[in-house]
Motif scaffolding. Structure first.
Motif, PDB file in Angstrom:
ATOM      1  N   ALA A 257     -47.525  17.280   1.670  1.00 19.61           N
ATOM      2  CA  ALA A 257     -47.107  15.900   1.970  1.00 19.61           C
ATOM      3  C   ALA A 257     -45.692  15.648   1.441  1.00 19.61           C
ATOM      4  CB  ALA A 257     -48.090  14.915   1.354  1.00 19.61           C
ATOM      5  N   ALA A 258     -45.388  16.218   0.267  1.00 23.02           N
ATOM      6  CA  ALA A 258     -44.052  16.053  -0.321  1.00 23.02           C
ATOM      7  C   ALA A 258     -43.011  16.666   0.612  1.00 23.02           C
ATOM      8  CB  ALA A 258     -44.006  16.721  -1.691  1.00 23.02           C
ATOM      9  N   ASP A 259     -43.334  17.828   1.137  1.00 20.61           N
ATOM     10  CA  ASP A 259     -42.433  18.525   2.041  1.00 20.61           C
ATOM     11  C   ASP A 259     -42.191  17.692   3.302  1.00 20.61           C
ATOM     12  OD1 ASP A 259     -41.000  20.889   2.197  1.00 20.61           O
ATOM     13  OD2 ASP A 259     -42.365  21.652   3.755  1.00 20.61           O
ATOM     14  N   LYS A 260     -43.257  17.142   3.831  1.00 18.87           N
ATOM     15  CA  LYS A 260     -43.192  16.337   5.059  1.00 18.87           C
ATOM     16  C   LYS A 260     -42.382  15.059   4.859  1.00 18.87           C
ATOM     17  CE  LYS A 260     -46.415  16.135   8.821  1.00 18.87           C
ATOM     18  NZ  LYS A 260     -47.741  15.834   9.247  1.00 18.87           N
ATOM     19  N   SER A 261     -42.467  14.515   3.649  1.00 17.08           N
ATOM     20  CA  SER A 261     -41.781  13.241   3.382  1.00 17.08           C
ATOM     21  C   SER A 261     -40.264  13.405   3.340  1.00 17.08           C
ATOM     22  CB  SER A 261     -42.258  12.648   2.053  1.00 17.08           C
ATOM     23  OG  SER A 261     -41.641  13.349   0.972  1.00 17.08           O
ATOM     24  N   GLY A 262     -39.802  14.651   3.165  1.00 16.89           N
ATOM     25  CA  GLY A 262     -38.360  14.903   3.108  1.00 16.89           C
ATOM     26  C   GLY A 262     -37.769  14.592   1.741  1.00 16.89           C
ATOM     27  N   ALA A 263     -38.627  14.334   0.730  1.00 17.03           N
ATOM     28  CA  ALA A 263     -38.113  14.012  -0.614  1.00 17.03           C
ATOM     29  C   ALA A 263     -37.350  15.215  -1.177  1.00 17.03           C
ATOM     30  CB  ALA A 263     -39.276  13.644  -1.525  1.00 17.03           C
ATOM     31  N   ASP A 264     -36.294  14.924  -1.930  1.00 12.36           N
ATOM     32  CA  ASP A 264     -35.507  16.014  -2.527  1.00 12.36           C
ATOM     33  C   ASP A 264     -36.233  16.623  -3.725  1.00 12.36           C
ATOM     34  OD1 ASP A 264     -33.518  15.597  -0.707  1.00 12.36           O
ATOM     35  OD2 ASP A 264     -32.474  14.117  -1.972  1.00 12.36           O
ATOM     36  N   PHE A 265     -36.991  15.786  -4.436  1.00 11.16           N
ATOM     37  CA  PHE A 265     -37.652  16.252  -5.649  1.00 11.16           C
ATOM     38  C   PHE A 265     -39.140  15.899  -5.636  1.00 11.16           C
ATOM     39  CE2 PHE A 265     -33.257  15.227  -6.671  1.00 11.16           C
ATOM     40  CZ  PHE A 265     -32.829  16.424  -7.231  1.00 11.16           C
ATOM     41  N   ALA A 266     -39.930  16.774  -6.273  1.00  9.17           N
ATOM     42  CA  ALA A 266     -41.330  16.420  -6.523  1.00  9.17           C
ATOM     43  C   ALA A 266     -41.498  16.343  -8.035  1.00  9.17           C
ATOM     44  CB  ALA A 266     -42.249  17.476  -5.935  1.00  9.17           C
TER      45      ALA A 266
END
Ligand code: AMP
Length: 447
Positions: A399-408
């Motif tokens: 989901a983090a990858d899909k959201s396009g967020a730079d950081f997790a």
């Protein structure tokens, strides 16, 4: 004879419970309810274009010094009967009327200008510096046959310059509309302009028009036969081929303007020339609303076959609503039409920024702590996404990858005990462990 309880109570049961023993329930599938005909949802994927148009509207309003006005969606029916005109299509066929508890009949507003003038008069805005420039944006309602680009609920944005007869403001409004379309990157702007004169010269012209059409009635379409009686000018914008043939020899309003209206129109054109604005004089442009006089115009692009906006001068509107003489000029643009044009040309709307951070939590302790971390990230203005209802690392990373967020940010049981958190750069996969009380500071440092 013994009456069973069931027997007795059956007749007192609500109908839907009255079912004979053993009878099978036939479940009727519920139909999926839809939005009302001609009224559409604007889904998230379309919002960037709507947002862009609203932002451009606000920018234009700011540069030209317009102030925003919002009026109610419901207005008294009488406003539009008087302003738009009892004989017009809008009033005759297109208003959604609401029967309210009081005496007055309310309608969903079909357009914005009459409401703005009503508000101007009601609140005595005449004391403000003039000319007074007001703009609005919001939904309008017309009971039309829905088709491409024609809705029953649609959005308009409008710009009104109130309290001046000066033709330079007719030109400014047209220029503003052109700037609006250019800001959206629409090209090949087409401006059609005409003058429909004042109450005096227009009445004389109508007589000439009626004399010209005398004897031709039977060859006109049914609508135009009615128009001859109630609003002869509208014959000129009929697109029916049977009616079109008569138009080319029909008397032209511009040849019949009084000297005041002629001078006004000439000056509008001179100002447009001065601004190097290209326009087309369209003898047949009349616009469908009664409140217009003198200059009328429509704006579109040669790249599409639909109008994007229209407007004109409305020097009599205030008096039609029971006020004093307040000359004014304005334009309204159809937002769905602008969206459609932008879609056809593949133009970009406002790009929604991606979250900077995606928060991942593993285990009940970590989940509990998440709420506090999110609060801190919110207070620091860091855009954050999460999937707090999920507990698998794999699912949350996906989901983090899909959201396009730079950081997790990954918070597990161990990190909770250590009072630390894992900061993972989603672009490189590099991970580091940082103190939990330094999250905001560390994220702010990173690009
Ligand atoms: P009007 O208020 O009729 O002068 O229309 C001004 C602009 O609003 C038009 O040029 C269209 O762009 C838009 N418009 C008018 N009626 C509709 C409608 N039923 N659905 C969508 N847009 C409309």
């Amino acid at each position: 004879m013994k009456f069973g309880l069931w027997h007795l109570s059956f007749h007192f049961m609500p109908k839907f419970l009255q079912q004979k023993k053993g009878a099978k329930t036939k479940k009727k599938a519920k139909t999926l309810l839809q939005s009302p005909k001609g009224m559409h949802d604007i889904l998230p994927e379309e919002q960037p274009l709507f947002l862009k148009i609203r932002q451009v509207g606000e920018k234009i309003a700011d540069i030209y010094n317009f102030s925003k006005i919002d009026t109610p969606i419901l207005e008294q029916k009488a406003i539009f009967e008087r302003a738009v005109g009892e004989a017009t299509d809008i009033v005759q066929k297109q208003m959604f009327t609401i029967k309210s508890r009081g005496d007055s009949q309310l309608v969903l507003r079909p357009e914005g200008t009459a409401s703005v003038m009503r508000a101007y008069l009601q609140h005595g805005l005449a004391h403000l510096p003039h000319p007074l420039k007001l703009f609005y944006e919001g939904p309008m309602f017309r009971y039309e046959q829905p088709q491409a680009g024609r809705y029953r609920q649609f959005y308009q944005t409008g710009f009104e310059i109130i309290g001046t007869e000066d033709p330079i403001y007719d030109a400014q409004i047209i220029l503003l509309a052109k700037n609006f379309l250019e800001e959206l990157k629409l090209k090949k702007i087409n401006i059609q302009i005409n003058s429909i004169g004042c109450n005096v010269c227009r009445e004389k012209y109508k007589e000439k028009l009626l004399a010209y059409y005398k004897g031709k009635q039977n060859r006109l379409c049914a609508d135009c036969r009615k128009r001859l009686v109630i609003n002869p000018l509208r014959i000129l914008d009929c697109k029916n081929p049977h009616c079109e043939v008569f138009k080319k020899d029909a008397p032209v309003m511009l040849d019949n303007l009084c000297s005041n209206c002629k001078t006004h129109f000439k000056e509008v054109l001179e100002y447009l020339d001065e601004a190097s604005l290209i326009y087309n004089i369209n003898f047949h442009l009349v616009r469908g609303l009664d409140y217009y006089n003198k200059t009328v115009f429509e704006i579109s692009s040669d790249e599409f076959d639909f109008a994007l906006g229209g407007g004109g001068r409305y020097d009599y509107l205030s008096q039609m609503l029971g006020g004093p003489k307040v000359p004014a000029v304005g334009i309204s643009l159809g937002i769905e039409r602008l969206v459609e044009a932008m879609k056809i040309k593949n133009l970009e709307g406002i790009v929604v920024r991606k979250p900077k951070v995606f928060l991942i939590q593993l285990g009940s302790q970590a989940k509990k702590k998440s709420i506090k971390i999110l609060k801190e990230l919110y207070e620091a203005g860091i855009k954050t996404a999460e999937a707090l209802d999920k507990d698998s690392l794999r699912v949350q990373l996906k989901a983090a990858d899909k959201s396009g967020a730079d950081f997790a940010l990954i918070l597990g049981q161990r990190e909770v005990l250590d009072e630390s958190i894992i900061l993972r750069d989603m672009r490189t996969g590099v991970q580091e462990n940082i103190a939990i009380n330094k999250i905001v500071e560390e994220i702010k440092k990173r690009k």
